[in-house]
Structures are given as structure tokens and as C-alpha cells.
Motif scaffolding. Structure first.
Motif, mmCIF file in Angstrom:
data_model
loop_
_atom_site.group_PDB
_atom_site.id
_atom_site.type_symbol
_atom_site.label_atom_id
_atom_site.label_comp_id
_atom_site.label_asym_id
_atom_site.label_seq_id
_atom_site.Cartn_x
_atom_site.Cartn_y
_atom_site.Cartn_z
ATOM 1 N N GLY A 1 7.101 -1.216 -0.505
ATOM 2 C CA GLY A 1 5.848 -1.784 0.009
ATOM 3 C C GLY A 1 4.646 -1.046 -0.556
ATOM 4 O O GLY A 1 3.653 -1.648 -0.980
ATOM 5 N N ALA A 2 4.763 0.299 -0.568
ATOM 6 C CA ALA A 2 3.680 1.108 -1.099
ATOM 7 C C ALA A 2 3.533 0.869 -2.594
ATOM 8 O O ALA A 2 2.420 0.844 -3.137
ATOM 9 C CB ALA A 2 3.944 2.582 -0.822
ATOM 10 N N ASN B 1 -5.479 10.344 0.723
ATOM 11 C CA ASN B 1 -5.100 11.550 1.454
ATOM 12 C C ASN B 1 -3.607 11.635 1.685
ATOM 13 O O ASN B 1 -3.104 12.624 2.191
ATOM 14 C CB ASN B 1 -5.761 11.577 2.835
ATOM 15 C CG ASN B 1 -7.242 11.440 2.737
ATOM 16 O OD1 ASN B 1 -7.738 10.437 2.242
ATOM 17 N ND2 ASN B 1 -7.951 12.449 3.180
ATOM 18 N N ILE B 2 -2.902 10.572 1.347
ATOM 19 C CA ILE B 2 -1.504 10.507 1.746
ATOM 20 C C ILE B 2 -0.582 11.028 0.644
ATOM 21 O O ILE B 2 -0.800 10.762 -0.531
ATOM 22 C CB ILE B 2 -1.173 9.051 2.176
ATOM 23 C CG1 ILE B 2 -0.061 9.040 3.185
ATOM 24 C CG2 ILE B 2 -0.902 8.159 1.004
ATOM 25 C CD1 ILE B 2 -0.257 8.023 4.249
ATOM 26 N N GLN B 3 0.363 11.854 1.037
ATOM 27 C CA GLN B 3 1.365 12.373 0.111
ATOM 28 C C GLN B 3 2.692 11.741 0.493
ATOM 29 O O GLN B 3 3.171 11.948 1.590
ATOM 30 C CB GLN B 3 1.494 13.898 0.255
ATOM 31 C CG GLN B 3 0.216 14.668 0.073
ATOM 32 C CD GLN B 3 -0.176 14.752 -1.389
ATOM 33 O OE1 GLN B 3 0.680 14.698 -2.269
ATOM 34 N NE2 GLN B 3 -1.463 14.865 -1.639
ATOM 35 N N ILE B 4 3.249 10.975 -0.433
ATOM 36 C CA ILE B 4 4.460 10.237 -0.084
ATOM 37 C C ILE B 4 5.706 11.035 -0.450
ATOM 38 O O ILE B 4 5.799 11.604 -1.531
ATOM 39 C CB ILE B 4 4.482 8.872 -0.799
ATOM 40 C CG1 ILE B 4 3.323 8.011 -0.266
ATOM 41 C CG2 ILE B 4 5.805 8.163 -0.589
ATOM 42 C CD1 ILE B 4 3.179 6.686 -0.944
ATOM 43 N N ALA C 1 9.073 -4.483 2.114
ATOM 44 C CA ALA C 1 8.773 -4.405 0.678
ATOM 45 C C ALA C 1 7.678 -5.384 0.276
ATOM 46 O O ALA C 1 7.036 -5.221 -0.754
ATOM 47 C CB ALA C 1 10.038 -4.663 -0.126
ATOM 48 N N SER C 2 7.449 -6.395 1.089
ATOM 49 C CA SER C 2 6.460 -7.400 0.700
ATOM 50 C C SER C 2 5.110 -7.177 1.388
ATOM 51 O O SER C 2 4.209 -7.985 1.251
ATOM 52 C CB SER C 2 6.997 -8.796 1.044
ATOM 53 O OG SER C 2 7.239 -8.865 2.433
ATOM 54 N N LYS D 1 -1.552 -0.732 3.405
ATOM 55 C CA LYS D 1 -2.945 -0.273 3.311
ATOM 56 C C LYS D 1 -3.517 -0.058 4.719
ATOM 57 O O LYS D 1 -4.131 0.965 4.993
ATOM 58 C CB LYS D 1 -3.756 -1.324 2.559
ATOM 59 C CG LYS D 1 -5.262 -1.144 2.611
ATOM 60 C CD LYS D 1 -5.927 -2.425 2.135
ATOM 61 C CE LYS D 1 -7.296 -2.563 2.755
ATOM 62 N NZ LYS D 1 -8.392 -2.323 1.865
ATOM 63 N N GLU D 2 -3.271 -1.007 5.623
ATOM 64 C CA GLU D 2 -3.801 -0.875 6.989
ATOM 65 C C GLU D 2 -3.212 0.335 7.693
ATOM 66 O O GLU D 2 -3.902 1.071 8.384
ATOM 67 C CB GLU D 2 -3.487 -2.139 7.805
ATOM 68 C CG GLU D 2 -4.431 -3.287 7.517
ATOM 69 C CD GLU D 2 -3.829 -4.612 7.933
ATOM 70 O OE1 GLU D 2 -2.982 -4.627 8.851
ATOM 71 O OE2 GLU D 2 -4.197 -5.634 7.308
#
Lengths: 143, 328
Positions: free
Chosen positions: A21-22, A35-38, A110-111, A117-118
Motif C-alpha cells: 500500500g505504501a 517523518n515516517i521510517q518504515i 495493497a490498493s 497517506k491519511e
């Protein structure tokens, strides 16, 4: 807390849904906070509650765990276990005085690039509101 | 409640003498003051020193998993005799939970149930009636406790020295037993869990402040883990160095991580016997953490550990309709 505080948020994403999804959000050129670390894990059920604790100890201001929607898990039921365990962890952390805004969980398939984003926007905004995490962060001792 | 000591010792002697029983674990008079020690009785003669009194706070179920498992010598037969165990209501829940988790098998234990009208908080008792060298005896006497010391009897009101876990106890009668000693006791009116409620009424910062003060005291002796009947992992994350889940250094950050990890591992497993809090040398109110989690598990997930031996372990099972209001 300064007005332009930028939080560190660690996100544990499951390989099959949320990570994809990301990825979709990226290929679709969706703008979301950086800011996000995946960290990719094979399943949200793999996320040990100690991962969350360790992230907070090592300097994260917020933690996000994201997996497949219930019933869609690649391993059939991993996210059900995750829901139960991390729900308990959230209650426990709240009880020992960790702001509930610092820990979130979400289902992103995944879609759902736009949902991703939200979710990120909400998580980062909450972490910003909660401010830098000083609670039980590991402190460097200068000898 | 009339717990007949004669009957207890006779039953224990009979059980300990059985061929199939390795030893019997019970309580005996300690060496001084209000101390009560665990007794490991191997034959009928040893049963004469067993007691059951309001001072028998210790949860003996921990010895089921604590016993050293030596390798079987070559050509030898494994010792598969049973262990007999004396349990109060709360201890019996630990046994049930061990059965649920397959920590023990049902045919490995002989459970001797002792209905328990509530035990005393020895620290509270020692505060009001200072401990002396001479071993003291105690008895239940209706709504009071009877302290017998040096030939003198003192009546103490039940509510004055009753242990906190017993104020909140819903299972004074053993939920699992092979032999039941004496008559079942009636359950009593539950006290409000004021400790947890008071904390819940604070805001997050107030709670953080409270726990910061508590966790700061922790010396990481791991007594809470060692005494817990349900902390029996052979490979404990606290002892692991690679990966190091929780650092060994004693500071606020690691102490908090350790205490949260400990409490979380007992979520849906803790049977609220209060042993961790009793043995804590720093007097950290660990019971509050455990009770809070137990209540969440009960209210939100409709699950109670240590009651039904056929239940699925809480953290290794799920229901499709578990609450998910916290999910974004």
C-alpha cells in the motif's frame, strides 16, 4: 515544545498489504509526511510488543503498526493475533503513562495508497501534538 | 472455616506415602516470627509438620515448574512420579493456567485443595504487631484472625490485616482439586480496586509521574519473575543477550521496559495471587499493573485466566469480533 518539532515515527508494515500500500502511494506520487521510517515485517502478527517498546526507548516519538484488513491476512489469522496483543499493549502503555497518541495501529490494504497517506498524516500529527518523547527514552550518559 | 489440622496431616501423610507420589509440597512453620516456609514432604513422617493458616501466603504452584529437570542417566528410567501440591483458591488458578498452557500435564500433579477464607498481609501485620523471634501461630476465627504467640491470644479484625489480593478475591475455593480439605468457604463482598481506579482517574502525565517514581526504585533482582508460578520460560527474554531485548543496566528507561514487558507477558495469564508484589524488595505495586490488565482482559475480551482448563491461551487465540476501536 517548539512549533516546528518534527517527530520520528517508526512504522512496522506487513509485507503483503501495508508495505504494498505504501509502495502504491509512492508510485502514485501521493504526498505524505516524511517523518515516517518504515520497517517491513512479514506479518503484523510478527510485531512483538517489545519492538514497540524498543522503538520508543531508542528515540521514536510515535509508533505505527499496520497490517492487512481482518480476514485478508496472507497467513490467514496473523492480524487477529496482532489486534489482540497490541490492543492490550496500548491499554497497558496508557496505564503506565505513555500518551496514547504515540501508538497507532491501522489496516491498510495493497490498493489503499490514499488511505496510507491519511494514516501517516494522522500518526505524524498526533506524534507532533504529543511532543518529543521523554518518558523512558534511553539516555546517553556523558562520562 | 474449620480447617482441621489433624485431617490435613492425615491426608497429606496418606498422599505422600503413595507409591506414585514423588513428594508433597505444603506449608510449614518458619524459623521465626510470621515466617512460613514451603515444606517438601517425601514420606508420611514428614507430614506432621504441615500447617495451613492465615500466614500461608506463598503460592506453591511455582514449585511445579521451578523443580530442576535433570537429564536421565544413560540406561535409567525417567522419574515420572507425581508431585502433590497444596493449593489455596488463587494457587489453584495458577495450576489451571499451567494446564491450559501445557506447562504441566494433569496426571503429573495431585492437587490438594484448601478452601481459604483469606490470608494476611504479613508486612501489614508486622507493622501493627511487631515481629518477634519466637515463631507465631495464626488461626481463622469467624470474622477475625487469632494471633497466638507466647501462649497469648490476640484477636485482630479481619479487615485490618487482610491481604489486598484477598480483598479482591473471587475464587477462595480451589477451582481444580483431587482431594478437597474441609468445607468450601463462602465468597465475600469484593472491595473496590481503589489503587487501580485512583490511577485511572489521573491524566496520562499523572500516571507517568506515579510510575516513574515506582520504576525508579526497581533494582532488577527479578524476584517477581522468579516467584511467579506463570513465569517459567526456559529461555527468558530478560536473560537473553543476543538479541538483547531489555538491557541489564539499572536505570529508569530499562526498568520501565522491563516492568512493561513483565506485565505484558502476564496479560491474560496472571491469576492475581499477588506473589510478585509480596516479594518485591522495592515495594513496587506490581499488583496494580497485573490487575489493570486482568480487568481489561475480562471486560473487553470476556476472558478469565485460570478458571477453565480447556480454554485456549489468551494471547495465542483470537475472536473475530475482538474490539478494534483503537484502530485508525
Amino acid at each position: 515544545m517548539s512549533a516546528n518539532f518534527e517527530p520520528n515515527v517508526v512504522a512496522f508494515l506487513c509485507n503483503w498489504c501495508s508495505y504494498a500500500g505504501a509502495d502504491l502511494a509512492g508510485t502514485s506520487r501521493v504526498n505524505y509526511p516524511s517523518n515516517i521510517q518504515i520497517i517491513r515485517v512479514m506479518c503484523s502478527g510478527r510485531v512483538n510488543p517489545l519492538y514497540v517498546m524498543n522503538a520508543l526507548q531508542q528515540g521514536a516519538d510515535g509508533v505505527l503498526v499496520s497490517g492487512c484488513h481482518p480476514g485478508d491476512c496472507h497467513y490467514m489469522e496473523g492480524n487477529f493475533y496482532a489486534r489482540r496483543r497490541l490492543g492490550m499493549l496500548k491499554d497497558l502503555m496508557e496505564f503506565v503513562g505513555v500518551d496514547p497518541k504515540r501508538f497507532h495501529m491501522s489496516w491498510v490494504s495493497a490498493s489503499e495508497g490514499h488511505k496510507w497517506k491519511e494514516v501517516v498524516e494522522k500518526t505524524v500529527e498526533d506524534a507532533k501534538e504529543a511532543g518529543p518523547f521523554e518518558g523512558f527514552r534511553r539516555r546517553q550518559i556523558d562520562w | 472455616m474449620k480447617m482441621d489440622l489433624e485431617q490435613l496431616r492425615k491426608t497429606a501423610a496418606e498422599v505422600a506415602a503413595r507409591e506414585e507420589v514423588k513428594y508433597l509440597v505444603g506449608w510449614k512453620q518458619g524459623t521465626y516470627g510470621y515466617r512460613v516456609a514451603p515444606a517438601f514432604v517425601e514420606d508420611a513422617a514428614g507430614a506432621a509438620e504441615l500447617i495451613f493458616s492465615p500466614l500461608c501466603t506463598a503460592n506453591l504452584a511455582t514449585y511445579l515448574t521451578l523443580a530442576e529437570q535433570l537429564p536421565v542417566p544413560r540406561g535409567g528410567e525417567p522419574d515420572d512420579r507425581k508431585v502433590a501440591l497444596m493449593v489455596k483458591g488463587c494457587d489453584s488458578r495458577a495450576v489451571t493456567q499451567l494446564l491450559v498452557e501445557k506447562g504441566i500435564e494433569r496426571d503429573e500433579v495431585v492437587v490438594i485443595g484448601c478452601p481459604c477464607p483469606g490470608v494476611v498481609d504479613a508486612a501489614l501485620l508486622a507493622e501493627k504487631y511487631p515481629e518477634t523471634e519466637e515463631p507465631a501461630e495464626m488461626k481463622w476465627d469467624g470474622e477475625n484472625f487469632l494471633l497466638i504467640r507466647g501462649g497469648e491470644e490476640t484477636k485482630i479484625a479481619r479487615n485490618e490485616i487482610l491481604a489486598e489480593k484477598c480483598r479482591l478475591c473471587r475464587y477462595p475455593n480451589p477451582v481444580v482439586s483431587d482431594i478437597m480439605l474441609g468445607e468450601e468457604v463462602e465468597t465475600w463482598d469484593l472491595a473496590e480496586d481503589e489503587g487501580v481506579q485512583e490511577l485511572e482517574n489521573r491524566d496520562v502525565d499523572g500516571r507517568a509521574e506515579y510510575w516513574a517514581e515506582q520504576f525508579d526504585k526497581c533494582v532488577r533482582c527479578y524476584s517477581c519473575r522468579n516467584v511467579c508460578p506463570l513465569c517459567y520460560c526456559q529461555d527468558c527474554i530478560l536473560d537473553r543477550l543476543n538479541p538483547t531485548w531489555v538491557n541489564r543496566s539499572v536505570n529508569f528507561s530499562e526498568n520501565t521496559a522491563f516492568n512493561i514487558a513483565r506485565a505484558f507477558h502476564l496479560a491474560g495469564r496472571c491469576i492475581e495471587c499477588g506473589e510478585c508484589e509480596r516479594v518485591c524488595p522495592a515495594n513496587i505495586p506490581l499488583g496494580k499493573l497485573n490487575r489493570k490488565l486482568a480487568r481489561e482482559v475480562r471486560d473487553k475480551y470476556d476472558f478469565e485466566p485460570g478458571v477453565d482448563p480447556d480454554a485456549e491461551p489468551f494471547q495465542a487465540s483470537f475472536k473475530p469480533d475482538d474490539p478494534e476501536d483503537f484502530i485508525l
